[in-house]
Design a protein around this motif. Structure first.
Motif, PDB file in Angstrom:
ATOM      1  N   ALA A  38      -3.275  -7.484   0.138  1.00 19.83           N
ATOM      2  CA  ALA A  38      -1.823  -7.432   0.368  1.00 19.83           C
ATOM      3  C   ALA A  38      -1.512  -6.850   1.741  1.00 19.83           C
ATOM      4  CB  ALA A  38      -1.155  -6.605  -0.729  1.00 19.83           C
ATOM      5  N   ILE A  39      -2.224  -5.792   2.125  1.00 17.19           N
ATOM      6  CA  ILE A  39      -2.005  -5.195   3.443  1.00 17.19           C
ATOM      7  C   ILE A  39      -2.463  -6.139   4.543  1.00 17.19           C
ATOM      8  CG2 ILE A  39      -2.741  -3.344   4.995  1.00 17.19           C
ATOM      9  CD1 ILE A  39      -2.687  -1.457   2.592  1.00 17.19           C
ATOM     10  N   MET A  40      -3.644  -6.714   4.389  1.00 18.84           N
ATOM     11  CA  MET A  40      -4.173  -7.587   5.438  1.00 18.84           C
ATOM     12  C   MET A  40      -3.333  -8.845   5.607  1.00 18.84           C
ATOM     13  SD  MET A  40      -8.334  -7.198   5.334  1.00 18.84           S
ATOM     14  CE  MET A  40      -8.576  -7.627   3.619  1.00 18.84           C
ATOM     15  N   ALA A  41      -2.667  -9.279   4.547  1.00 20.04           N
ATOM     16  CA  ALA A  41      -1.816 -10.467   4.627  1.00 20.04           C
ATOM     17  C   ALA A  41      -0.438 -10.158   5.204  1.00 20.04           C
ATOM     18  CB  ALA A  41      -1.670 -11.099   3.251  1.00 20.04           C
ATOM     19  N   GLY A  42      -0.130  -8.873   5.384  1.00 22.49           N
ATOM     20  CA  GLY A  42       1.175  -8.505   5.927  1.00 22.49           C
ATOM     21  C   GLY A  42       2.295  -8.490   4.908  1.00 22.49           C
ATOM     22  N   ILE A  68       5.275  -1.610   0.890  1.00 23.17           N
ATOM     23  CA  ILE A  68       4.130  -1.355   1.757  1.00 23.17           C
ATOM     24  C   ILE A  68       4.676  -0.828   3.081  1.00 23.17           C
ATOM     25  CG2 ILE A  68       2.125  -2.338   2.923  1.00 23.17           C
ATOM     26  CD1 ILE A  68       1.923  -4.409   0.744  1.00 23.17           C
ATOM     27  N   ARG A  69       4.366   0.412   3.394  1.00 24.08           N
ATOM     28  CA  ARG A  69       4.897   1.041   4.601  1.00 24.08           C
ATOM     29  C   ARG A  69       4.094   0.609   5.829  1.00 24.08           C
ATOM     30  NH1 ARG A  69       5.020   6.920   1.518  1.00 24.08           N
ATOM     31  NH2 ARG A  69       6.552   6.315  -0.074  1.00 24.08           N
ATOM     32  N   PRO A  70       4.707   0.657   7.007  1.00 26.44           N
ATOM     33  CA  PRO A  70       4.053   0.122   8.212  1.00 26.44           C
ATOM     34  C   PRO A  70       2.718   0.763   8.555  1.00 26.44           C
ATOM     35  CG  PRO A  70       6.394   0.453   8.603  1.00 26.44           C
ATOM     36  CD  PRO A  70       6.100   1.061   7.280  1.00 26.44           C
ATOM     37  N   THR A  71       2.510   2.007   8.135  1.00 25.72           N
ATOM     38  CA  THR A  71       1.250   2.678   8.464  1.00 25.72           C
ATOM     39  C   THR A  71       0.338   2.858   7.250  1.00 25.72           C
ATOM     40  OG1 THR A  71       2.273   4.866   8.156  1.00 25.72           O
ATOM     41  CG2 THR A  71       2.297   3.931  10.389  1.00 25.72           C
ATOM     42  N   ASP A  72       0.682   2.264   6.120  1.00 27.58           N
ATOM     43  CA  ASP A  72      -0.129   2.417   4.917  1.00 27.58           C
ATOM     44  C   ASP A  72      -1.550   1.896   5.111  1.00 27.58           C
ATOM     45  OD1 ASP A  72       1.440   3.703   3.039  1.00 27.58           O
ATOM     46  OD2 ASP A  72       2.264   1.853   2.185  1.00 27.58           O
ATOM     47  N   THR A  73      -2.536   2.699   4.704  1.00 22.37           N
ATOM     48  CA  THR A  73      -3.884   2.188   4.492  1.00 22.37           C
ATOM     49  C   THR A  73      -3.991   1.764   3.027  1.00 22.37           C
ATOM     50  OG1 THR A  73      -4.808   4.316   3.814  1.00 22.37           O
ATOM     51  CG2 THR A  73      -4.779   3.818   6.193  1.00 22.37           C
ATOM     52  N   SER A  74      -5.065   1.064   2.689  1.00 23.24           N
ATOM     53  CA  SER A  74      -5.236   0.694   1.288  1.00 23.24           C
ATOM     54  C   SER A  74      -5.391   1.944   0.423  1.00 23.24           C
ATOM     55  CB  SER A  74      -6.435  -0.238   1.112  1.00 23.24           C
ATOM     56  OG  SER A  74      -7.632   0.382   1.516  1.00 23.24           O
ATOM     57  N   GLY A  75      -5.987   3.010   0.986  1.00 24.17           N
ATOM     58  CA  GLY A  75      -6.097   4.253   0.231  1.00 24.17           C
ATOM     59  C   GLY A  75      -4.752   4.880  -0.054  1.00 24.17           C
ATOM     60  N   ASP A  76      -3.866   4.899   0.948  1.00 20.06           N
ATOM     61  CA  ASP A  76      -2.510   5.437   0.756  1.00 20.06           C
ATOM     62  C   ASP A  76      -1.768   4.678  -0.342  1.00 20.06           C
ATOM     63  OD1 ASP A  76      -2.921   7.138   2.961  1.00 20.06           O
ATOM     64  OD2 ASP A  76      -2.039   5.699   4.362  1.00 20.06           O
ATOM     65  N   ASP A 109      -4.448  -4.519  13.414  1.00 22.49           N
ATOM     66  CA  ASP A 109      -3.910  -3.337  12.736  1.00 22.49           C
ATOM     67  C   ASP A 109      -3.980  -3.488  11.220  1.00 22.49           C
ATOM     68  OD1 ASP A 109      -2.330  -0.853  12.471  1.00 22.49           O
ATOM     69  OD2 ASP A 109      -0.724  -2.199  11.842  1.00 22.49           O
ATOM     70  N   ARG A 110      -3.645  -4.666  10.716  1.00 20.88           N
ATOM     71  CA  ARG A 110      -3.668  -4.882   9.268  1.00 20.88           C
ATOM     72  C   ARG A 110      -5.082  -4.833   8.711  1.00 20.88           C
ATOM     73  NH1 ARG A 110       0.489 -10.004   9.499  1.00 20.88           N
ATOM     74  NH2 ARG A 110       2.440  -8.795   9.724  1.00 20.88           N
ATOM     75  N   VAL A 111      -6.042  -5.379   9.437  1.00 16.03           N
ATOM     76  CA  VAL A 111      -7.435  -5.337   8.977  1.00 16.03           C
ATOM     77  C   VAL A 111      -7.921  -3.890   8.920  1.00 16.03           C
ATOM     78  CG1 VAL A 111      -9.818  -5.930   9.584  1.00 16.03           C
ATOM     79  CG2 VAL A 111      -8.030  -7.673   9.709  1.00 16.03           C
ATOM     80  N   VAL A 112      -7.610  -3.115   9.946  1.00 14.82           N
ATOM     81  CA  VAL A 112      -8.037  -1.710   9.958  1.00 14.82           C
ATOM     82  C   VAL A 112      -7.404  -0.961   8.792  1.00 14.82           C
ATOM     83  CG1 VAL A 112      -7.973   0.458  11.240  1.00 14.82           C
ATOM     84  CG2 VAL A 112      -8.496  -1.678  12.430  1.00 14.82           C
ATOM     85  N   ARG A 113      -6.106  -1.137   8.597  1.00 12.66           N
ATOM     86  CA  ARG A 113      -5.431  -0.415   7.501  1.00 12.66           C
ATOM     87  C   ARG A 113      -5.903  -0.912   6.136  1.00 12.66           C
ATOM     88  NH1 ARG A 113      -0.338  -1.161   6.897  1.00 12.66           N
ATOM     89  NH2 ARG A 113       0.037  -2.873   8.360  1.00 12.66           N
ATOM     90  N   GLY A 114      -6.078  -2.224   6.003  1.00 19.10           N
ATOM     91  CA  GLY A 114      -6.501  -2.780   4.729  1.00 19.10           C
ATOM     92  C   GLY A 114      -7.911  -2.387   4.344  1.00 19.10           C
ATOM     93  N   CYS A 115      -8.764  -2.141   5.318  1.00 25.69           N
ATOM     94  CA  CYS A 115     -10.163  -1.799   5.048  1.00 25.69           C
ATOM     95  C   CYS A 115     -10.421  -0.297   5.069  1.00 25.69           C
ATOM     96  CB  CYS A 115     -11.075  -2.490   6.054  1.00 25.69           C
ATOM     97  SG  CYS A 115     -11.096  -4.287   5.884  1.00 25.69           S
TER      98      CYS A 115
END
Length: 310
Positions: free
Chosen positions: A124-128, A156-164, A222-228
């Motif tokens: 979901a994060i990586m897809a935006g 989904i907040r702009p700086t969310d990681t998958s952990g958040d 950015d999305r890949v980094v946050r998603g992973c």
């Protein structure tokens, strides 16, 4: 109802706590994955769900596979009315699915039918996506395809990681799962088939999936980094060694760098992408602890024209 809860990682513990605290249902036992080796000594460690159940004095079942005859026999003797599930980590055979009178009810961290599979939050994060959520559904033999009891939504907040995001969903979903058990017990909640459109899939994110392609636009990087983050961890290479990317931020003011090209100043490190640059905020070099990218850059003394990536 008499419940047998199935779950393994830390993200499943809030749901178990919610069921234990409800006062309306009896959690007769917990099913979790077998103890796994961890740490430098590779000692066998019980799962977070197993530890929480042991603290609560609940019987813990750790079948190597849920089709094991001994496990199925014990589950039959417990005779649960329903089996709530959160991130158990193994496929349930038909023989197990048929034991509880009201089935196995899974808490899944997406708005089904979107992102069926093992890694819905990461995808979901990586897809935006801007909105996601959690769903409770009746497990059937298809992959996350059973009828849905209820949902909760989460921005989904702009700086969310998958952990958040997963942490917030774990607590929101815990309340949803407890409410689902209540509704099933008193007959006020009925599962509704998933629509045939809007289906997307979220397979496990591999280490290779987490490798950053610097030719992609900055938003994608950015999305890949946050998603992973935190797992499996986004990465690239620098001088032939792996460099983990812990946190980056789009830097639309820097459009002068080629994909992967680095630019280091006293307090900032930038890397070019297929659009504008991203600022590297936190990185982790091979064999090192995470550090601020500016500190890492000073240590390695980045030269003019040096790059990350192939």
């Amino acid at each position: 109802m008499k419940l047998v809860f199935a779950g393994t990682p830390e993200v499943a513990v809030p749901a178990l706590d919610a069921l234990l605290a409800s006062g309306r249902h009896e959690v007769a036992a917990v099913v979790t994955r077998p103890d796994a080796p961890a740490g430098r000594g590779r000692r066998l460690i019980a799962s977070p769900v197993a530890e929480r159940a042991a603290d609560a004095g609940i019987e813990v079942l750790k079948p190597a596979k849920p089709k094991d005859p001994e496990f199925l026999e014990r589950l039959t003797r417990i005779a649960p009315d329903c089996c709530p599930v959160v991130a158990y980590g193994a496929l349930l055979p038909r023989a197990a699915l048929d034991i509880p009178a009201r089935g196995w009810v899974n808490l899944h961290f997406s708005l089904l039918p979107a992102w069926r599979g093992a890694a819905p939050v990461q995808h979901a994060i990586m897809a935006g996506d801007e909105i996601t959520g959690a769903s409770t559904f009746l497990i059937e033999e298809g992959l996350d395809s059973g009828p849905v009891y209820g949902t909760v939504t989460e921005e989904i907040r702009p700086t969310d990681t998958s952990g958040d995001l997963l942490t917030r969903l774990a607590f929101a979903g815990a309340g949803l799962l407890a409410a689902t058990m209540d509704g099933i017990e008193d007959g006020t909640l009925h599962a509704v088939p998933q629509p045939a459109d809007g289906i997307s899939h979220a397979p496990k994110v591999t280490v290779e999936d987490a490798r950053v392609d610097w030719r992609a636009p900055a938003l994608r990087v950015d999305r890949v980094v946050r998603g992973c983050t935190p797992a499996p961890g986004a990465w690239t290479t620098f001088r032939g060694e792996r460099l983990k990317l812990v946190q980056v931020a789009p830097a639309p003011g820097r459009t002068d760098l080629a994909p992967g090209e680095l630019s280091a100043a006293k307090n900032n490190v930038y890397a070019g992408t297929g659009s504008h640059a991203v600022e590297l905020l936190w990185v982790q070099a091979q064999g090192k602890k995470p550090m601020r990218a500016a500190d890492w850059a000073r240590g390695v003394r980045i030269g003019a024209g040096e790059t990350v990536g192939a």
